[in-house]
Design an enzyme around this catalytic site. Structure first.
Site, PDB file in Angstrom:
ATOM      1  N   GLU A  55       0.594  -1.688   4.583  1.00 53.13           N
ATOM      2  CA  GLU A  55       1.035  -0.300   4.609  1.00 53.13           C
ATOM      3  C   GLU A  55       2.501  -0.198   4.988  1.00 53.13           C
ATOM      4  O   GLU A  55       3.284   0.475   4.333  1.00 53.13           O
ATOM      5  CB  GLU A  55       0.183   0.511   5.596  1.00 53.13           C
ATOM      6  N   ARG A  63      -7.793  -1.333   8.917  1.00 53.58           N
ATOM      7  CA  ARG A  63      -8.964  -0.552   8.544  1.00 53.58           C
ATOM      8  C   ARG A  63      -9.653   0.108   9.759  1.00 53.58           C
ATOM      9  O   ARG A  63     -10.212  -0.564  10.608  1.00 53.58           O
ATOM     10  CB  ARG A  63      -9.947  -1.483   7.839  1.00 53.58           C
ATOM     11  N   ARG A  73      -5.421   8.010  17.082  1.00 51.82           N
ATOM     12  CA  ARG A  73      -6.720   8.013  16.425  1.00 51.82           C
ATOM     13  C   ARG A  73      -7.779   7.349  17.306  1.00 51.82           C
ATOM     14  O   ARG A  73      -8.951   7.731  17.250  1.00 51.82           O
ATOM     15  CB  ARG A  73      -6.654   7.328  15.051  1.00 51.82           C
ATOM     16  N   GLN A  91       0.811  -1.208   0.000  1.00 50.46           N
ATOM     17  CA  GLN A  91       0.000   0.000   0.000  1.00 50.46           C
ATOM     18  C   GLN A  91       0.847   1.261   0.000  1.00 50.46           C
ATOM     19  O   GLN A  91       0.304   2.356  -0.107  1.00 50.46           O
ATOM     20  CB  GLN A  91      -0.900   0.025   1.245  1.00 50.46           C
ATOM     21  N   PHE A  98      -7.819   2.094  11.816  1.00 53.64           N
ATOM     22  CA  PHE A  98      -6.573   2.658  12.349  1.00 53.64           C
ATOM     23  C   PHE A  98      -6.737   3.172  13.779  1.00 53.64           C
ATOM     24  O   PHE A  98      -6.398   4.295  14.103  1.00 53.64           O
ATOM     25  CB  PHE A  98      -6.129   3.784  11.416  1.00 53.64           C
ATOM     26  N   ALA A 151      -5.976   5.658   5.459  1.00 55.12           N
ATOM     27  CA  ALA A 151      -6.745   6.735   6.095  1.00 55.12           C
ATOM     28  C   ALA A 151      -7.985   7.107   5.287  1.00 55.12           C
ATOM     29  O   ALA A 151      -8.477   8.228   5.402  1.00 55.12           O
ATOM     30  CB  ALA A 151      -5.863   7.961   6.331  1.00 55.12           C
ATOM     31  N   GLU A 205     -12.953   3.254   5.344  1.00 51.91           N
ATOM     32  CA  GLU A 205     -12.938   2.793   6.731  1.00 51.91           C
ATOM     33  C   GLU A 205     -14.252   2.982   7.496  1.00 51.91           C
ATOM     34  O   GLU A 205     -14.628   2.122   8.299  1.00 51.91           O
ATOM     35  CB  GLU A 205     -11.810   3.501   7.488  1.00 51.91           C
ATOM     36  N   PHE A 248      -6.080  -3.758   3.619  1.00 50.06           N
ATOM     37  CA  PHE A 248      -6.728  -3.426   4.888  1.00 50.06           C
ATOM     38  C   PHE A 248      -5.774  -2.808   5.907  1.00 50.06           C
ATOM     39  O   PHE A 248      -6.054  -2.822   7.101  1.00 50.06           O
ATOM     40  CB  PHE A 248      -7.404  -4.667   5.502  1.00 50.06           C
ATOM     41  N   THR A 307      -3.806  11.837  10.266  1.00 50.50           N
ATOM     42  CA  THR A 307      -3.579  12.701  11.424  1.00 50.50           C
ATOM     43  C   THR A 307      -2.126  13.156  11.507  1.00 50.50           C
ATOM     44  O   THR A 307      -1.821  14.087  12.247  1.00 50.50           O
ATOM     45  CB  THR A 307      -3.968  11.973  12.724  1.00 50.50           C
TER      46      THR A 307
END
Length: 769
Positions: A241, A351, A319, A206, A353, A519, A720, A237, A450
């Site tokens: 990442e 997903r 988050r 990702q 986060f 995100a 998400e 998902f 964020t």
């Protein structure tokens, strides 16, 4: 670009099929493992630690090196640059070189002529360990005061004083389990060495740019020498990442050392053991409220198991704090977040986060208040919604787009929530074994990274002289429909059919320094960047058309039946050929950076999100009080996607996100033994939802509205937020448990609500005095 610009051809807002749909069905969509293998390809497998925490005393690899088919064995001493594959703190090693910190941690890599040979050889290592104390659980880490990141706190008002004077006060705890990504395509990368010390990496990732940078640093190369390409992933998902780098880096190191192409592909068991999960949480709450259930003060403590390295745990836990309000105004509040280190695999993005864990915590509070007061939980939720004069979050952001009260009321009325709840209560009074439950829960999910600097994207668009268009941008496709949405945006600019816009693989040599596709911001960022690039070319073409027609370029119109300039009409391909002959460039880059956002993490104050996506779901369940088993009978969803770019894609995302969230909260259970070994590391022991688990009645509607912020065609993100609609299932199970054994039983229910946990919750009250 003026915000009121509208496309000439309605390619957006159409329910078009996924651009690879036919390829998927035919089995012709090419993934990394489908790329034809070179004849001299080496296959890479990892030697893994058998200990959760230990010092490596000796590691004898002679038997590995002499195993059939083995060409090379690579260890930490072979790394020419930095032994790191971690994105933030650089504490994730490609190979352990002294201390191991989780079962499955990579010690070395074997390169062999076949995958079978490599995997067999990797098991032959003779490793002597000096065991060290292993911290596996949150409770153990708390007792040892072992943290991966400093505690963080958001506060407003005097919580202790307000709690002390509240007319009603309630304390409770909730355990929230983790979740494995269980993507259909596992972690895989194919690395091909090229001339001038360059590498071409085809990977299921990702975040191609981050992979490029980390592997370059590991190999002592500059970023321009490493190209990462990804056409599609078979699911991500969040699990690809940061953690896709492990496989890619090992294969890249083998390719550099041997001069031969190398592929690393984890099998399912190794994938589940070696890669991180959704963070499991422990929550405690102390709340004060009035007779109507309205919150006066909330003291919320969140503790997560982060694993052995930082990975993205700081931002994920942040988050969770951001979403611990959900749709509710918390007038006096303290949100305290602990980030504990354990000797387990480093947990990572998933997903939502961190948002799902924070949201589930406050939804448990709402249910607990309702159970205590004997009220309908929906009534308590509505009493606490954000509204005029009650519109500032615990982190200081003013809610400017609040549609939660209106959306929830609409769903409740359309789907007869009150009448159905009354019917269910009547059913429960007559049924002794089967109990039913219903719940309506809302979602407010912030959209933006964020970490502010990640909110940027680039795109490259090339128009050819026959009028066809090639689109490239920094976002990655993992099945979510990003490519078709961005293609629709570009087709609109030129008033072309969408099939005239071809999407090319995401590649670091086309668009550099991109952010992860995460995100929920893939379409927001890359769609805007592509729009900006397309508009540059469109404006150039308008000048060419105006010059040929002798009119003002402002009056040139791009429509489905041609480009109209004055009294002239041009075919798009004809106009492109004219531009080429006039030496007008038909290639352009576009860039977009999200406006308005800012955040001071030291103070936990600011505007971390451009906007919020809203939704609500009603879930109806039945439980068997003898076995603890449950079934979701019906789900009704009303979800806010703004002005949808593609309703078909959005509806698919909502359904898939809900079912994945349902799995997290009901069947997907991660079990570690006392030695830190993952016991649920295969489909035989880890249960994701299957087709039969989808509710037979599932109604999904899109909220009729648009984004008040100037996003791409006023759409909203959809990746998400739908996952958290599944909290309604957990709350509905709690309602059924309460019907069987009383309010306290429901408050004792932990997630996931497996049959064992349902029975435990039921039994806890039955055995109480």
């Amino acid at each position: 670009m003026a915000d009121d610009w509208r496309p000439a051809l309605a390619a957006v807002s159409r329910p078009l099929k996924h651009d690879s749909a036919e390829l998927h069905v035919a089995g012709a969509a090419r993934y990394v493992d489908d790329i034809p293998e070179p004849s001299n390809l080496l296959h890479v497998a990892f030697g893994q630690s058998t200990q959760a925490h230990a010092r490596v005393v000796t590691m004898n690899l002679d038997a590995v090196r002499s195993a059939p088919g083995v060409v090379a064995v690579i260890t930490a001493s072979d790394i020419p640059g930095e032994n790191n594959v971690g994105p933030v703190r650089h504490d994730d090693r490609l190979f352990a070189d002294n201390i191991v910190e989780y079962v499955g941690q990579s010690l070395f890599a074997v390169a062999a002529s076949s995958m079978t040979a490599a995997r067999r050889a990797a098991t032959l290592a003779q490793v002597v360990y000096e065991p060290l104390p292993a911290i596996v659980t949150i409770a153990q880490a708390r007792a040892a005061d072992l943290r991966i990141d400093s505690d963080q706190v958001m506060t407003r008002g005097d919580v202790a004083a307000t709690l002390a004077t509240a007319p009603n006060r309630l304390k409770g705890e909730l355990q929230i389990g983790g979740q494995d990504h269980f993507y259909l395509e596992g972690q895989v990368s194919l690395v091909t060495p090229d001339e001038d010390d360059r590498l071409h990496i085809a990977s299921s990732t990702q975040h191609p740019s981050e992979m490029q940078h980390l592997i370059a640093n590991l190999l002592g190369l500059n970023h321009a020498q490493v190209t990462v390409v990804v056409r599609r992933m078979g699911g991500g998902f969040g699990g690809k990442e940061t953690q896709a780098v492990l496989c890619a880096a090992a294969a890249a190191l083998v390719a550099v050392k041997t001069g031969r192409p190398a592929k690393c592909r984890l099998d399912r068991d190794d994938d589940m053991v070696m890669t991180g999960k959704r963070h499991d949480f422990e929550v405690s709450y102390d709340v004060g409220f009035d007779a109507n259930g309205r919150l006066l003060a909330v003291d919320l403590e969140l503790a997560s198991r982060c694993g052995c390295t930082l990975d993205l745990s700081a931002a994920i836990n942040d988050r969770a704090m951001f979403h611990a309000d959900n749709t509710y105004f918390l007038p006096v509040v303290r949100i305290l977040s602990h980030r504990f280190k354990t000797h387990t695999v480093s947990n990572t993005a998933f997903r939502g986060f961190g948002g799902p864990q924070g949201m589930l915590a406050i939804e448990r509070v709402m249910d607990a208040i309702a159970l205590t007061l004997g009220k309908d939980p929906l009534e308590v939720r509505q009493a606490n919604f954000y509204g005029p004069g009650r519109d500032v979050t615990p982190y200081g952001m003013t809610i400017e787009d609040n549609i939660a009260p209106e959306l929830v009321a609409a769903l409740a009325e359309r789907m007869n929530y009150v009448g159905r709840r009354e019917s269910i209560d009547q059913f429960n009074s007559a049924s002794t074994t089967i109990k039913r439950g219903i719940a309506l829960t809302p979602v407010k999910f912030g959209i933006s990274f964020t970490t502010t600097h990640l909110n940027q994207a680039g795109a490259l668009i090339q128009v050819y002289t026959d009028g066809s268009v090639l689109l490239n941008h920094g976002g990655t496709e993992m099945g979510q429909g990003l490519m078709i949405k961005v293609a629709q945006v570009v087709a609109d600019v030129f008033a072309l059919p969408v099939d005239r816009v071809k999407v090319s693989a995401t590649a670091t040599d086309k668009v550099p320094n991109t952010s992860a596709t995460a995100a929920s911001s893939g379409t927001d960022l890359n769609g805007m960047a592509a729009l900006n690039a397309a508009m540059i070319i469109r404006d150039r073409l308008a000048l060419v058309a105006a010059e040929a027609a002798g009119c003002n370029p402002i009056g040139v119109q791009f429509t489905a039946d041609g480009i109209h300039a004055g009294k002239e009409t041009f075919d798009f391909g004809q106009l492109c050929r004219m531009a080429h002959l006039k030496r007008v460039p038909l290639s352009a880059t576009g860039f977009y950076a999200t406006p308005k956002i800012h955040y001071d993490r030291d103070r936990h104050q600011g505007r971390p999100f451009l906007y919020f996506a809203y939704g609500a779901a009603i879930s109806e369940v039945a439980i068997d009080t003898l076995t603890g088993e449950h079934r979701v009978l019906r789900v009704d969803i009303l979800h806010d996607v703004g002005r949808s770019l593609n309703p078909a894609i959005d509806l698919g995302q909502i359904e898939g996100g809900f079912v994945q969230g349902m799995g997290w909260l009901t069947t997907e259970e991660l079990v570690y033994n006392d030695d830190g070994r993952l016991l649920t590391h295969a489909p035989s022991t880890y249960k994701i939802p299957c087709a039969s688990d989808r509710p037979r009645v599932m109604n999904i509607d899109l909220w009729d509205g648009e984004n008040p912020e100037a996003t791409i065609h006023r759409s909203k993100a959809v990746g998400e937020p739908p996952l958290m609609l599944a909290i309604s299932v957990f709350s509905a199970i709690g309602h059924a448990v309460a019907a069987a054994a009383g309010p306290q039983a429901a408050m004792n229910l932990d997630a996931p609500a497996t049959p064992e946990r349902v029975l435990k919750a039921l039994g806890a009250l039955r055995e109480a005095p």
